[in-house]
Scaffold this active site. Structure first.
Site, PDB file in Angstrom:
ATOM      1  N   ASP A  30       0.151 -52.254  77.319  1.00 52.53           N
ATOM      2  CA  ASP A  30       0.803 -50.949  77.377  1.00 52.53           C
ATOM      3  C   ASP A  30       0.999 -50.397  75.966  1.00 52.53           C
ATOM      4  O   ASP A  30       1.839 -50.877  75.215  1.00 52.53           O
ATOM      5  CB  ASP A  30       2.154 -51.075  78.079  1.00 52.53           C
ATOM      6  CG  ASP A  30       2.871 -49.740  78.168  1.00 52.53           C
ATOM      7  OD1 ASP A  30       2.472 -48.912  79.005  1.00 52.53           O
ATOM      8  OD2 ASP A  30       3.820 -49.516  77.383  1.00 52.53           O
ATOM      9  N   TYR A  35       2.964 -44.900  69.402  1.00 54.56           N
ATOM     10  CA  TYR A  35       3.111 -46.230  68.815  1.00 54.56           C
ATOM     11  C   TYR A  35       2.189 -46.425  67.611  1.00 54.56           C
ATOM     12  O   TYR A  35       2.359 -47.375  66.849  1.00 54.56           O
ATOM     13  CB  TYR A  35       2.794 -47.328  69.835  1.00 54.56           C
ATOM     14  CG  TYR A  35       3.624 -47.335  71.086  1.00 54.56           C
ATOM     15  CD1 TYR A  35       4.748 -46.518  71.247  1.00 54.56           C
ATOM     16  CD2 TYR A  35       3.279 -48.175  72.153  1.00 54.56           C
ATOM     17  CE1 TYR A  35       5.485 -46.539  72.421  1.00 54.56           C
ATOM     18  CE2 TYR A  35       4.023 -48.205  73.322  1.00 54.56           C
ATOM     19  CZ  TYR A  35       5.116 -47.375  73.449  1.00 54.56           C
ATOM     20  OH  TYR A  35       5.838 -47.401  74.616  1.00 54.56           O
ATOM     21  N   LYS A  60      -0.262 -43.257  76.398  1.00 52.18           N
ATOM     22  CA  LYS A  60       0.608 -42.141  76.774  1.00 52.18           C
ATOM     23  C   LYS A  60       0.477 -41.015  75.755  1.00 52.18           C
ATOM     24  O   LYS A  60       0.244 -41.281  74.559  1.00 52.18           O
ATOM     25  CB  LYS A  60       2.070 -42.584  76.820  1.00 52.18           C
ATOM     26  CG  LYS A  60       2.317 -43.921  77.494  1.00 52.18           C
ATOM     27  CD  LYS A  60       3.759 -44.352  77.348  1.00 52.18           C
ATOM     28  CE  LYS A  60       3.962 -45.792  77.759  1.00 52.18           C
ATOM     29  NZ  LYS A  60       3.428 -46.742  76.758  1.00 52.18           N
ATOM     30  N   HIS A  93       4.233 -39.211  78.359  1.00 52.23           N
ATOM     31  CA  HIS A  93       5.199 -40.136  77.783  1.00 52.23           C
ATOM     32  C   HIS A  93       6.649 -39.721  78.033  1.00 52.23           C
ATOM     33  O   HIS A  93       7.536 -40.576  78.126  1.00 52.23           O
ATOM     34  CB  HIS A  93       4.959 -40.248  76.276  1.00 52.23           C
ATOM     35  CG  HIS A  93       5.516 -41.478  75.651  1.00 52.23           C
ATOM     36  ND1 HIS A  93       5.015 -42.032  74.502  1.00 52.23           N
ATOM     37  CD2 HIS A  93       6.541 -42.298  76.002  1.00 52.23           C
ATOM     38  CE1 HIS A  93       5.690 -43.121  74.182  1.00 52.23           C
ATOM     39  NE2 HIS A  93       6.634 -43.294  75.078  1.00 52.23           N
TER      40      HIS A  93
END
Length: 259
Positions: A30, A35, A60, A93
């Site tokens: 994930d 990120y 996302k 997200h």
């Protein structure tokens, strides 16, 4: 979709951690554009030697890319960073930017699915009102809603809605960001001869969720997969479920009430 995923939020050794996760048996990673580690996930997948079809990759798009055209571009950017031909699951997200932008973003992901760039469309941090917007617009419901979910923050209204509409519930922060000092966790860990983290992950699995534990520590990466040779009984589950504090139990941004 594998029932246990490996999260890489705030993981600063993503390449190495994902390789270790693959060794531990994870086949569900994930990630997210926010990120900033899609490239590292992709490089770890290639180095692992695993077949692409045997690994489930999620990413996302954050609110700054929301909108129809910008979301289509975001999908292409993710594919380039991962160096993949398709992404298994693409999530919105967060629900920021308002109803119109949420629906534009969702329609873009559906079109990216039609074109074969992504396999499955989902959302993250969506409350019931956001999910109702999708249903009211006559669009296919998301396959997944990824939300903060652990014994202290059980998001019962969202979970009930998702179950009613066949939406898979993924649980982020299932280990409460390491805040595992509640005496109930210790009590059940001692009863079963397990670690508190394993108790929480087992609770999540038995509730029907898809937990997404994260760690950069190899021993933790491996121990978090040791969940299938024990089970929690009815009393154990009742003790954990009774810890719910509603929204006060959240330990992340949890923007499920965004307008």
């Amino acid at each position: 979709m594998p029932r246990l995923g490996f999260g890489v939020y705030q993981n600063y050794t993503t390449h190495e951690s994902v390789l270790e996760a693959f060794k531990a048996g994870y086949r569900h990673i994930d990630s997210a554009q926010a990120y900033r580690n899609e490239t590292h996930v992709g490089s770890a997948l290639r180095e692992s030697g695993l077949r692409r079809e045997d690994v489930f990759i999620t990413t996302k798009c954050i609110s700054k890319t929301h909108g129809y055209e910008s979301t289509l571009r975001a999908v292409d950017v993710s594919l380039e960073r991962f160096d993949l031909d398709y992404i298994d699951l693409y999530l919105i997200h967060d629900p920021f930017k308002g109803k119109e932008m949420r629906l534009q973003t969702y329609r873009a992901l559906l079109d990216a699915q039609t074109s074969g760039k992504i396999r499955t469309v989902g959302v993250s941090n969506f409350g019931v009102s956001h999910l109702e917007e999708i249903r009211s617009a006559g669009l296919p419901m998301p396959a997944v809603n990824q939300i903060e979910l652990h014994p202290f923050c059980q998001q019962k209204d969202i979970v009930a809605y998702c179950l009613e509409h066949d939406i898979v519930v993924q649980a982020y922060s299932p280990l409460i960001r390491g805040k595992l000092d509640d005496p109930i966790f210790a009590q059940l860990a001692a009863k079963h001869g397990r670690e508190p983290a394993q108790i929480l992950l087992r609770w999540s699995l038995q509730r029907g969720f898809v937990p997404l534990p994260k760690s950069a520590t190899p021993t933790r990466i491996h121990s978090n997969t040791k969940l299938y040779d024990f089970s929690l009984d009815v009393d154990d589950m009742r003790l954990l479920t009774a810890l719910d504090k509603g929204k006060d139990g959240a330990i992340t941004w949890n923007p499920v009430d965004a307008v």
